[in-house]
Design a protein around this motif. Structure first.
Motif, PDB file in Angstrom:
ATOM      1  N   ARG A   1      22.119 -37.125  -4.944  1.00 38.68           N
ATOM      2  CA  ARG A   1      21.000 -36.686  -4.164  1.00 38.68           C
ATOM      3  C   ARG A   1      21.040 -35.295  -3.527  1.00 38.68           C
ATOM      4  N   ARG A   2      20.213 -34.570  -2.792  1.00 39.91           N
ATOM      5  CA  ARG A   2      20.103 -33.365  -2.565  1.00 39.91           C
ATOM      6  C   ARG A   2      20.754 -33.426  -1.062  1.00 39.91           C
ATOM      7  N   THR A   3      21.506 -32.485  -0.759  1.00 40.49           N
ATOM      8  CA  THR A   3      22.003 -32.623   0.683  1.00 40.49           C
ATOM      9  C   THR A   3      21.611 -31.184   1.356  1.00 40.49           C
ATOM     10  N   GLY A   4      21.198 -30.166   0.367  1.00 39.30           N
ATOM     11  CA  GLY A   4      20.950 -29.075   1.159  1.00 39.30           C
ATOM     12  C   GLY A   4      19.386 -29.135   1.550  1.00 39.30           C
ATOM     13  N   ASP A   5      18.926 -28.259   2.917  1.00 40.39           N
ATOM     14  CA  ASP A   5      17.699 -28.424   3.244  1.00 40.39           C
ATOM     15  C   ASP A   5      17.020 -27.554   2.509  1.00 40.39           C
ATOM     16  N   ASP A   6      15.492 -27.509   2.714  1.00 40.58           N
ATOM     17  CA  ASP A   6      14.408 -26.832   2.224  1.00 40.58           C
ATOM     18  C   ASP A   6      14.745 -25.304   2.490  1.00 40.58           C
ATOM     19  N   ASP A   7      15.201 -24.794   3.661  1.00 40.62           N
ATOM     20  CA  ASP A   7      15.183 -23.496   3.578  1.00 40.62           C
ATOM     21  C   ASP A   7      16.480 -22.798   2.801  1.00 40.62           C
TER      22      ASP A   7
ATOM     23  N   ALA B   1      18.487 -22.938  -8.435  1.00 42.02           N
ATOM     24  CA  ALA B   1      16.865 -22.624  -7.679  1.00 42.02           C
ATOM     25  C   ALA B   1      16.057 -23.025  -8.639  1.00 42.02           C
ATOM     26  N   GLU B   2      16.117 -23.188 -10.034  1.00 40.85           N
ATOM     27  CA  GLU B   2      15.239 -23.721 -10.967  1.00 40.85           C
ATOM     28  C   GLU B   2      15.519 -24.979 -11.805  1.00 40.85           C
ATOM     29  N   SER B   3      16.453 -25.556 -11.391  1.00 44.46           N
ATOM     30  CA  SER B   3      16.788 -26.802 -12.514  1.00 44.46           C
ATOM     31  C   SER B   3      15.555 -27.660 -12.249  1.00 44.46           C
TER      32      SER B   3
ATOM     33  N   HIS C   1      14.793 -22.380  -0.421  1.00 44.28           N
ATOM     34  CA  HIS C   1      13.886 -21.366  -0.468  1.00 44.28           C
ATOM     35  C   HIS C   1      14.409 -19.946  -0.486  1.00 44.28           C
ATOM     36  N   ARG C   2      15.723 -19.987   0.164  1.00 45.38           N
ATOM     37  CA  ARG C   2      16.271 -18.767   0.340  1.00 45.38           C
ATOM     38  C   ARG C   2      17.026 -18.468  -1.338  1.00 45.38           C
ATOM     39  N   ARG C   3      17.331 -19.143  -1.913  1.00 45.82           N
ATOM     40  CA  ARG C   3      17.961 -19.347  -3.270  1.00 45.82           C
ATOM     41  C   ARG C   3      16.895 -18.556  -4.439  1.00 45.82           C
ATOM     42  N   ILE C   4      15.616 -19.481  -4.206  1.00 45.27           N
ATOM     43  CA  ILE C   4      14.502 -19.112  -5.000  1.00 45.27           C
ATOM     44  C   ILE C   4      14.051 -17.491  -4.741  1.00 45.27           C
ATOM     45  N   ALA C   5      13.977 -17.033  -3.533  1.00 44.27           N
ATOM     46  CA  ALA C   5      13.543 -15.909  -3.006  1.00 44.27           C
ATOM     47  C   ALA C   5      14.579 -14.577  -3.701  1.00 44.27           C
TER      48      ALA C   5
END
Length: 290
Positions: A268-274, A155-157, A277-281
């Motif tokens: 590259r990132r393959t995960g979407d923004d959602d 979430a924070e890298s 965002h869920r991980r950060i929350a």
């Protein structure tokens, strides 16, 4: 070292068949590993703790600073575990002869991760057969901490250290999984996915569950460290495990690609923004509870 500690070291070696090699107990652990391994940037720091031992070919290097921290029987177990590495190294059942499977550094790093997981499983499976207690890092409370820390990393890298941080998280996770699966047949094992605390279970379902069953199958098909395997079979397992670790990175929401030749290397990132965002929350809520 005390006489009891020497006896524990000898007992640990004997438990694994007393393989030919040397044991060095040193107060200058990091420098000893750097000298013997050639890893100039090696660090013994691992989160809030430090590495207790490392094996380089047939040399077991034990960190003297952790001797008094080991629980009863811990030094015997530690030495037996490292002796398992010696057994496989003497048979060249590691990754050293498989450079042809990689054309880039990232591919070689993934192979190293894959081999490490299999080695740790093979040793822990043998220790379970010999009646050793499961390692502390297989306990539920340790899993709770590790899953929180890995989610925090995902979430924070920061961009500057992104690849190193994601790879470090994978290394910790693969090691913990290998130990846990290796001790799964031990009647004293306390790990169970369904027993994880709620947020730990959410983290597990997020980035461990997608490869869990495949990993269990791969590991449980391996022989223990005391049982030789052919070079052909070992290469096949390395290829399988390499594919598994690539999939683990994708479950993290990231992907390494490119052969460094006609295909440029990419991370590259393959995960979407959602997803992020869920991980950060989830990290923020769980962090507030600590």
């Amino acid at each position: 070292m005390t006489s009891n500690q020497r006896n524990d070291v000898e007992a640990g070696l004997l438990a694994m068949g007393d393989p030919e090699g040397t044991v060095l107990v040193t107060t200058d652990f990091e420098q000893s590993v750097r000298t013997l391994s050639g890893l100039k940037d090696y660090s013994a720091g691992r989160g809030s703790g430090q590495v207790a031992a490392k094996t380089v070919e047939d040399q077991v290097i034990i960190n003297a600073s952790v001797l008094d921290e080991l629980a009863d029987g811990g030094l015997k177990r530690l030495t037996a575990h490292e002796a398992g590495h010696v057994l496989m190294n003497l048979r060249e059942e590691d990754g050293r002869n498989y450079h042809s499977l990689a054309t880039t550094q990232w591919q070689w790093n993934i192979i190293g991760l894959a081999v490490k997981g299999m080695e740790e499983y093979r040793i822990e499976r043998r220790l379970a057969q010999l009646g050793f207690d499961p390692a502390p890092l297989t306990a539920l409370d340790y899993w709770d901490i590790i899953l929180f820390e890995i989610n925090a990393t995902l979430a924070e890298s920061v961009v500057k250290n992104l690849l190193a941080e994601i790879t470090g998280a994978a290394d910790i996770l693969v090691t913990t999984l290998a130990y846990t699966i290796g001790s799964s047949t031990n009647p004293r094992s306390t790990f169970a996915v369904e027993a994880l605390p709620p947020y730990a279970r959410q983290n597990w379902d997020d980035f461990v569950a997608p490869t869990w069953e495949r990993r269990v199958q791969l590991y449980q098909d391996l022989p223990t460290c005391s049982e030789p395997t052919s070079s052909t079979d070992w290469e096949m397992k390395i290829k399988e495990a390499r594919s598994l670790e690539n999939e683990l990175f994708r479950s993290f929401g990231w992907e390494l690609s490119g052969n460094g030749q006609d295909e440029p290397e990419a991370f590259r990132r393959t995960g979407d923004d959602d997803l992020f965002h869920r991980r950060i929350a989830r990290f923020q809520v769980e962090n507030d509870l600590i």
